[in-house]
Design a protein around this motif. Structure first.
Motif, PDB file in Angstrom:
ATOM      1  N   LEU A 247     -12.976  45.826 -39.328  1.00 31.37           N
ATOM      2  CA  LEU A 247     -13.618  45.437 -40.576  1.00 31.37           C
ATOM      3  C   LEU A 247     -14.998  46.089 -40.685  1.00 31.37           C
ATOM      4  N   SER A 248     -15.046  47.232 -41.306  1.00 30.53           N
ATOM      5  CA  SER A 248     -16.318  47.925 -41.507  1.00 30.53           C
ATOM      6  C   SER A 248     -17.088  47.254 -42.640  1.00 30.53           C
ATOM      7  N   ASP A 249     -18.355  47.611 -42.778  1.00 30.04           N
ATOM      8  CA  ASP A 249     -19.157  47.042 -43.860  1.00 30.04           C
ATOM      9  C   ASP A 249     -18.545  47.350 -45.214  1.00 30.04           C
ATOM     10  N   GLN A 250     -18.061  48.587 -45.326  1.00 26.65           N
ATOM     11  CA  GLN A 250     -17.468  48.951 -46.617  1.00 26.65           C
ATOM     12  C   GLN A 250     -16.264  48.057 -46.923  1.00 26.65           C
ATOM     13  N   ALA A 251     -15.453  47.821 -45.888  1.00 26.77           N
ATOM     14  CA  ALA A 251     -14.278  46.963 -46.100  1.00 26.77           C
ATOM     15  C   ALA A 251     -14.701  45.566 -46.537  1.00 26.77           C
ATOM     16  N   LEU A 252     -15.762  45.028 -45.901  1.00 26.76           N
ATOM     17  CA  LEU A 252     -16.221  43.681 -46.259  1.00 26.76           C
ATOM     18  C   LEU A 252     -16.677  43.624 -47.721  1.00 26.76           C
ATOM     19  N   VAL A 253     -17.409  44.661 -48.132  1.00 26.33           N
ATOM     20  CA  VAL A 253     -17.903  44.679 -49.513  1.00 26.33           C
ATOM     21  C   VAL A 253     -16.726  44.766 -50.488  1.00 26.33           C
ATOM     22  N   GLU A 254     -15.748  45.569 -50.141  1.00 32.52           N
ATOM     23  CA  GLU A 254     -14.593  45.692 -51.043  1.00 32.52           C
ATOM     24  C   GLU A 254     -13.822  44.368 -51.146  1.00 32.52           C
ATOM     25  N   ILE A 255     -13.693  43.679 -50.000  1.00 34.90           N
ATOM     26  CA  ILE A 255     -13.007  42.377 -50.038  1.00 34.90           C
ATOM     27  C   ILE A 255     -13.792  41.398 -50.906  1.00 34.90           C
ATOM     28  N   ALA A 256     -15.122  41.447 -50.776  1.00 37.40           N
ATOM     29  CA  ALA A 256     -15.967  40.566 -51.595  1.00 37.40           C
ATOM     30  C   ALA A 256     -15.710  40.816 -53.076  1.00 37.40           C
ATOM     31  N   ARG A 257     -15.589  42.071 -53.441  1.00 36.47           N
ATOM     32  CA  ARG A 257     -15.351  42.384 -54.855  1.00 36.47           C
ATOM     33  C   ARG A 257     -13.977  41.893 -55.300  1.00 36.47           C
ATOM     34  N   ILE A 258     -12.999  42.096 -54.439  1.00 37.08           N
ATOM     35  CA  ILE A 258     -11.639  41.683 -54.813  1.00 37.08           C
ATOM     36  C   ILE A 258     -11.579  40.174 -55.039  1.00 37.08           C
ATOM     37  N   LEU A 259     -12.245  39.418 -54.146  1.00 37.95           N
ATOM     38  CA  LEU A 259     -12.178  37.955 -54.243  1.00 37.95           C
ATOM     39  C   LEU A 259     -13.287  37.377 -55.125  1.00 37.95           C
ATOM     40  N   ASP A 260     -14.162  38.269 -55.610  1.00 33.49           N
ATOM     41  CA  ASP A 260     -15.250  37.841 -56.480  1.00 33.49           C
ATOM     42  C   ASP A 260     -16.143  36.806 -55.785  1.00 33.49           C
ATOM     43  N   ILE A 261     -16.574  37.141 -54.583  1.00 32.41           N
ATOM     44  CA  ILE A 261     -17.499  36.297 -53.832  1.00 32.41           C
ATOM     45  C   ILE A 261     -18.615  37.185 -53.286  1.00 32.41           C
ATOM     46  N   PRO A 262     -19.769  36.608 -52.911  1.00 35.86           N
ATOM     47  CA  PRO A 262     -20.866  37.444 -52.423  1.00 35.86           C
ATOM     48  C   PRO A 262     -20.502  38.124 -51.091  1.00 35.86           C
ATOM     49  N   PRO A 263     -20.894  39.378 -50.906  1.00 34.71           N
ATOM     50  CA  PRO A 263     -20.616  40.066 -49.632  1.00 34.71           C
ATOM     51  C   PRO A 263     -21.182  39.311 -48.428  1.00 34.71           C
ATOM     52  N   SER A 264     -22.311  38.624 -48.629  1.00 27.78           N
ATOM     53  CA  SER A 264     -22.908  37.904 -47.506  1.00 27.78           C
ATOM     54  C   SER A 264     -21.968  36.803 -47.007  1.00 27.78           C
ATOM     55  N   ARG A 265     -21.234  36.185 -47.912  1.00 27.22           N
ATOM     56  CA  ARG A 265     -20.237  35.178 -47.565  1.00 27.22           C
ATOM     57  C   ARG A 265     -19.168  35.762 -46.635  1.00 27.22           C
ATOM     58  N   VAL A 266     -18.748  36.970 -46.993  1.00 24.71           N
ATOM     59  CA  VAL A 266     -17.686  37.620 -46.228  1.00 24.71           C
ATOM     60  C   VAL A 266     -18.185  37.929 -44.823  1.00 24.71           C
ATOM     61  N   LEU A 267     -19.411  38.448 -44.748  1.00 21.03           N
ATOM     62  CA  LEU A 267     -19.984  38.764 -43.437  1.00 21.03           C
ATOM     63  C   LEU A 267     -20.161  37.489 -42.612  1.00 21.03           C
ATOM     64  N   ASP A 268     -20.628  36.445 -43.274  1.00 26.07           N
ATOM     65  CA  ASP A 268     -20.855  35.160 -42.618  1.00 26.07           C
ATOM     66  C   ASP A 268     -19.574  34.684 -41.939  1.00 26.07           C
ATOM     67  N   THR A 269     -18.491  34.701 -42.660  1.00 30.06           N
ATOM     68  CA  THR A 269     -17.219  34.243 -42.123  1.00 30.06           C
ATOM     69  C   THR A 269     -16.683  35.208 -41.062  1.00 30.06           C
ATOM     70  N   ALA A 270     -16.714  36.501 -41.388  1.00 30.36           N
ATOM     71  CA  ALA A 270     -16.120  37.480 -40.470  1.00 30.36           C
ATOM     72  C   ALA A 270     -16.809  37.466 -39.110  1.00 30.36           C
ATOM     73  N   SER A 271     -18.095  37.105 -39.095  1.00 30.07           N
ATOM     74  CA  SER A 271     -18.831  37.154 -37.835  1.00 30.07           C
ATOM     75  C   SER A 271     -18.638  35.892 -36.993  1.00 30.07           C
ATOM     76  N   PHE A 272     -17.959  34.892 -37.526  1.00 30.38           N
ATOM     77  CA  PHE A 272     -17.800  33.632 -36.793  1.00 30.38           C
ATOM     78  C   PHE A 272     -16.606  33.637 -35.850  1.00 30.38           C
ATOM     79  N   TYR A 273     -15.562  34.309 -36.244  1.00 29.41           N
ATOM     80  CA  TYR A 273     -14.286  34.180 -35.531  1.00 29.41           C
ATOM     81  C   TYR A 273     -14.075  35.318 -34.537  1.00 29.41           C
ATOM     82  N   THR A 274     -13.446  34.962 -33.404  1.00 32.66           N
ATOM     83  CA  THR A 274     -13.303  35.975 -32.358  1.00 32.66           C
ATOM     84  C   THR A 274     -12.267  37.043 -32.694  1.00 32.66           C
TER      85      THR A 274
END
Ligand code: FMN
Ligand code: SF4
Ligand code: FES
Lengths: 199, 435
Positions: free
Chosen positions: A57-84
């Protein structure tokens, strides 16, 4: 707190770069949204599928997912960084996950891990130079009656003895399971030019 | 200990037991058909009467929990807790891979009773085989009209989705699970409000363990009186027990809650005794969170009450790991501390710092660099964390405090000797640290 402004190495990516997530994967992600009350709830499945498709999950991928789901990119990073299970750096084609919890430890799990390290020539969280394997340890895999156990891709290897590790790693199908398979959470195959196609 | 005819595991070992065909041939979905003709309140009443206590660790009566749902609600969610990550627990896995339709039938009945609109099965991501088996069962159930719209013409509709986790023990805690399902970090919420009032997407939500739900069809089919006739009065119904470590027959076994740890380890129909001539040193009988008992204490009964008499936190997941005399308790301590140190979600100071410091102290002990005061510090750290002293949001910290304190207190002499000798633990590990 330092008065100096830290260089936070803000990761830069080319916003003009062609998208990593193509139409097919985007649709697959959007298919999950109606299951939930919010589009945010589709994030875990989206991250799983994007990771399976893109490798990590690169930064670009996270930003694209944020756009697809219409949520802030910071939310995506927040979640992605929690799980192993989410990789923020490239990983091998297969992940070897050795159980390190108590039942596997008392039945010889440490020796299995040591043998994996020796044969692959890497430490935990590293990837072999040929990009085939990444090695990690994980807490109890709920296969304690079969300890020591290790997961390669989707396949749980049970009662592993150190002398078996060599054969397990050499087997090209060591990550496949028998029995039914659902493609629901699968990624899509990429054809090298980063466009996915349905399997 | 009476002869026991398996109920929850009755289909294990039957060919194709995971298929809808075999399940229905063996009497499956009869109970759901019966429930759908009942009044939902009566289904709740029956489960209450059966005194079905939650199998996920806390032992809270399921019927009572369902009764907490507010009246006049429009939407209700059911979250099925299939996160099973408490070492060394694997009974939910056995249920899901061998008999997925039993779980789905339980979900359907519980869903009907609580007027659930959507059920989510939150499954840990490491369950790959089990995911594929369960997903196939869900597809079959939809096709056969046991899930979806207007189930079997009853007018009741239920959607059921499998939601895969992403690797975090704390997502097994019910509000951590809900946060994770909502797409966020799996950090438990402060209670109240309890999920029954405000849970998933701020709607009334029931969270139940897989095994709890698997009991429900049998209660409806055979009646609450049958259920209460199995086992002692405060611990009714059949229960799954896991045993692992150096025993002859590690596995998941079903029994009434009238067995002891001794039965589970040595009983012919259970663990079958120690393997390879090893000698028993200790047992963690309820999952690592509940604490530890020594070889002299194995007459502890495995019901919801007796474990407390031995200082344990409770019955927990009734999954026992056996520790033999060749095992260094410093390694056990470190393993447990590392588990909680890495799995703490980090919201509460006492849990985050306590588990992290315990891990560092345990590491020092096993490397032969322990200090005299370390043991007291560990006990002090443990005594200062948890929901019970009111310091923390969720039970993970109690689950860390109990084993840490009990290992140190029950094996103090062994630790003190190691500290005196300053001799490191297992050679392999020490070599690793030198690299
Ligand atoms: C740290 C922590 C981890 C937990 N993990 C699980 C789990 O993996 N599976 C589970 O069913 N319950 C787990 N629980 C218990 C749940 O919070 C909850 O009590 C349970 O799912 C309720 O279901 P039941 O009433 O049917 O037992 C955990 C609790 C805590 C504090
Ligand atoms: S007790 Fe620990 S795991 Fe639970 S919420 Fe607090 S920090 Fe997180
Ligand atoms: S301890 Fe290794 S699978 Fe449970």
């Amino acid at each position: 707190m330092s008065w100096k402004t830290l260089d936070r190495h803000t990761p830069q990516f080319d916003s003009e770069a062609p998208p990593l997530i193509g139409a097919a994967l985007k649709q697959k992600i959007l298919n999950f949204v109606p299951r939930y009350e919010t589009s945010l709830a589709a994030l875990l499945p989206a991250l799983h599928m994007a990771q399976e498709t893109l490798g990590y999950l690169s930064d670009q991928a996270l930003v694209e997912i944020a756009r697809i789901l219409d949520i802030p990119p910071s939310r995506v990073l927040d979640t992605a960084s929690f799980y192993t299970h989410y990789w923020r750096k490239p990983r091998g084609r297969k992940v070897v996950m050795v159980c390190r919890s108590i039942s596997c430890e008392v039945t010889g799990g440490r020796e299995v891990l040591a043998e994996c390290k020796r044969l692959l020539g890497i430490d935990e969280h590293e990837t072999t130079p040929d990009g085939e394997y990444s090695l990690v340890t994980e807490e109890c895999l709920a296969g304690c009656d079969h300890g020591p156990c290790m997961l390669v891709g989707e396949k749980l290897h049970k009662h592993v003895r150190p002398e078996q590790v060599k054969d397990i790693l050499a087997d090209p199908n060591n990550d496949r399971i028998d029995g039914p398979r659902s493609s629901l959470y699968d990624g899509l195959k990429t054809d090298g030019k980063k466009t996915e196609t349905a399997e | 200990m009476a002869e026991f005819e398996p109920v929850l595991l009755r289909n294990v070992g039957v060919e194709n037991s995971a298929s809808l065909k075999v399940y229905t041939q063996r009497g499956g979905y009869r109970s759901a058909a019966k429930a759908l003709k009942m009044n939902p309140e009566n289904v709740v009443e029956e489960v209450k009467r059966a005194n079905l206590r939650g199998r996920g660790g806390a032992g809270f009566p399921a019927g009572v929990k369902w009764g907490f749902l507010p009246k006049g609600r429009k939407i209700t969610y059911l979250c099925v807790n299939a996160d099973e990550s408490e070492p060394p627990t694997f009974s939910n896995r056995v249920l899901m891979e061998n008999d997925p339709h039993q779980l789905l039938e339980g979900i359907l009945i519980a869903g009907y009773a609580t007027r659930t609109t959507t059920a989510y099965i939150y499954m840990r991501v490491e369950f790959h085989e089990q995911f594929h088996i369960l997903q196939k069962a869900v597809d079959e159930a939809y096709e056969a009209g046991w899930l979806g719209k207007n189930i079997q013409g009853s007018g009741y509709s239920l959607d059921c989705y499998i939601h895969r986790g992403a690797g975090a023990y704390v997502c097994g805690e019910e509000t951590g699970l809900i946060e994770s399902l909502e797409g966020k970090r799996g950090q438990p919420r402060i209670k109240p409000p309890f999920p029954a009032v405000e849970g998933l997407f701020h709607k009334p939500t029931v969270v139940n363990n897989v095994e709890t739900l698997c009991c429900v069809p049998h209660i409806i089919e055979r009646g609450a009186d049958w259920f209460t006739s199995v086992g002692p009065p405060h611990s009714t119904g059949p229960k799954l027990f896991c045993i692992s470590g150096p025993v002859k027959r590690p596995g998941c076994y079903e029994a009434a809650m009238d067995i002891t740890v001794r039965d589970l380890v040595y009983g012919e129909q259970f663990g079958g005794g120690m393997s390879d001539g090893k000698e028993l040193k200790a047992v963690m009988p309820g999952g690592v969170s509940m604490g530890i008992i020594t070889a002299d204490e194995i007459d502890c009964k495995l019901d919801f009450e007796d474990p407390r008499n031995y200082g344990l936190l409770g019955l927990g997941t009734s999954a026992a790991v056996v520790i033999d005399t060749d095992t260094d308790m410093r390694d056990v301590l470190y393993n447990i501390c590392r588990f909680f140190g890495t799995e703490s979600c980090g919201q509460c100071t006492h849990c985050r710092e306590g588990t992290a410091w315990a891990m560092r102290i345990a590491d020092r002990l096993r490397k032969g660099a322990g200090r005299k005061e370390d043991l007291d510090v560990l006990v002090d750290v443990a005594n200062n964390m948890g929901m019970m002293p009111g310091m923390n949001i969720c039970g993970l910290s109690d689950g860390a405090a109990f084993p840490i304190r009990m290992i140190v207190e029950k094996f103090r002499a062994e630790f003190e000797e190691h500290i005196r000798n300053q001799r490191p633990g297992r050679v392999l590990e020490v070599l690793e640290t030198l690299r």
